[in-house]
Design a protein around this motif. Structure first.
Motif, PDB file in Angstrom:
ATOM      1  N   LEU B  35      15.221  22.402  31.421  1.00 21.59           N
ATOM      2  CA  LEU B  35      14.753  21.271  30.619  1.00 21.59           C
ATOM      3  C   LEU B  35      15.949  20.485  30.098  1.00 21.59           C
ATOM      4  CD1 LEU B  35      11.908  23.019  28.556  1.00 21.59           C
ATOM      5  CD2 LEU B  35      11.664  21.615  30.618  1.00 21.59           C
ATOM      6  N   LEU B  61      12.388  17.266  29.448  1.00 24.38           N
ATOM      7  CA  LEU B  61      11.799  17.064  30.770  1.00 24.38           C
ATOM      8  C   LEU B  61      12.587  17.901  31.772  1.00 24.38           C
ATOM      9  CD1 LEU B  61       9.401  15.177  31.541  1.00 24.38           C
ATOM     10  CD2 LEU B  61      11.083  13.547  32.390  1.00 24.38           C
ATOM     11  N   SER B  62      11.876  18.505  32.718  1.00 27.01           N
ATOM     12  CA  SER B  62      12.558  19.347  33.710  1.00 27.01           C
ATOM     13  C   SER B  62      13.308  18.498  34.726  1.00 27.01           C
ATOM     14  CB  SER B  62      11.541  20.231  34.437  1.00 27.01           C
ATOM     15  OG  SER B  62      10.663  19.426  35.188  1.00 27.01           O
ATOM     16  N   ARG B  93      18.254  23.105  28.347  1.00 26.85           N
ATOM     17  CA  ARG B  93      17.601  24.331  27.898  1.00 26.85           C
ATOM     18  C   ARG B  93      17.320  25.124  29.150  1.00 26.85           C
ATOM     19  NH1 ARG B  93      13.794  21.348  23.414  1.00 26.85           N
ATOM     20  NH2 ARG B  93      15.518  20.873  22.014  1.00 26.85           N
TER      21      ARG B  93
END
Ligand SMILES: Nc1nc2c(ncn2[C@@H]2O[C@H](COP(=O)(O)OP(=O)(O)OP(=O)(O)O)[C@@H](O)[C@H]2O)c(=O)[nH]1
Ligand SMILES: [Mg+2]
Lengths: 204, 117
Positions: B35, B61-62, B93
């Motif tokens: 992320l 957002l990935s 993340r």
């Protein structure tokens, strides 16, 4: 599509993750052509399924049997995926592999770090599943097998299918209908229970 | 449903090479589901692709979603994100589990979340 920032498709507001989202996991859905992979991603995803792509470079010889092609070829492979928010912190992504099996295992980082995989099986073409199950075993990716029932498919019991697929008794095998959210969700829950049993029995 | 976003002109390799200034994405540690969160907002004069990523990542957002929304391959997007990481304009993340077996509490959380669907 040529990139222009004015054309950028922003995710709709309701598709934004909360700021607390801090970790993501992934599951890969594999299986032969037309077996329902995209359907399964779509039936459980909370967002409209998206498509991402990767460019694969590989030696042309022996892979594409077009005579005389020996240089490296670049192929663009597209992958469908969807998303399920598990909690305010945790997000599950589901990737539906494209039809060309030979590319799946070339996509760096698709299976690495995946919690596990769902192998979708069409009983009219059982043989499509052997290769992928073998590759998953080699890669150490735990999987469950879900049988989609298509109209006109031969009527086998799960026990018959288990032996036809040569599936060890501990690998979960179930029937499903990828078009239905509950059914697809239950397949994912079975995968998680299976992973739980694998981790719980792992000698530490 | 699974139509590729590529319906106009093809992304030629040359063009992708220009966007990334010829760098490759080898081993920058980004996963498809890492992320990404912006720490800043886009500014005038930024490379448009960098600006686009920053505006997409105002909420986490990935990498896969960024690639899908921008319409560029994952490897190209990864290089662009690395640039932003170097300039501390985004945070990552990382996905769990990094490599080994997931832990039981993680699996239990996923089961619990799926049961609520
Ligand atoms: N009867 C039945 N039909 C299904 C099921 N799942 C998918 N289908 C249908 O099968 C067709 C193919 O489904 P897709 O989801 O596109 O299959 P896919 O595996 O993504 O196909 P490729 O990406 O081309 O390999 C669609 O018409 C679906 O509606 C199922 O569980 N039962
Ligand atoms: Mg598909």
């Amino acid at each position: 599509m040529a990139f222009k920032s004015s054309e950028l498709a922003e995710p709709p507001n309701e598709e934004r993750l909360p700021h607390t989202a801090s970790a993501a996991v992934k599951v890969v859905i594999v299986g032969g052509f037309g077996v329902g992979k995209t359907t399964m991603v779509g039936s459980v995803s909370e967002i409209r399924p998206l498509t991402t792509e990767e460019t694969m470079t590989q030696a042309g010889a022996g892979i594409d049997d077009r005579a005389g092609v020996e240089h490296k070829t670049a192929t663009t492979v597209a992958m469908d995926f969807g998303r399920i928010s598990i909690s305010d912190e945790l997000v599950l992504y589901l990737f539906g592999t494209p039809g060309q099996q030979r590319f799946w295992f070339l996509w760096n980082g698709l299976f690495e770090g995946a919690l596990g995989a769902v192998v979708l099986v069409d009983t009219r073409r059982l043989e499509d599943s052997f290769d992928v199950m073998g590759r998953l075993e080699e890669s150490g990716v735990p999987f469950v097998v879900a049988v989609n029932s298509f109209a006109g498919a031969p009527d086998h019991t799960l026990q018959e299918l288990r032996s036809a697929l040569d599936l060890p008794s501990d690998v979960p095998l179930m029937s499903c209908d990828a078009r239905h959210r509950d059914s697809s969700r239950d397949v994912l829950i079975s995968l998680m229970h299976y992973l739980h049993s694998l981790v719980a029995t792992e000698p530490s | 449903m699974s139509d590729s976003p590529q319906d106009g002109t093809e992304e030629g390799p040359e063009r992708l090479y220009v966007i990334t200034s010829g760098r490759s994405s080898a081993s920058n540690g980004l996963d498809l589901v890492t992320l990404i969160v912006a720490r800043t907002v886009p500014t005038a004069g930024m490379q448009p692709e960098h600006a686009a990523i920053l505006s997409l990542c105002q909420a986490p957002l990935s990498v896969a979603e960024i690639s899908a929304h921008i319409g560029l391959p994952v490897s190209v997007v990864s290089v662009l994100i690395s640039d932003l990481l170097d300039e501390q304009q985004v945070l990552t993340r990382p996905p769990v589990p990094p490599a080994d077996l997931p832990d039981l509490s993680l699996i239990e959380k996923v089961i619990h979340g799926l049961q609520k669907l």
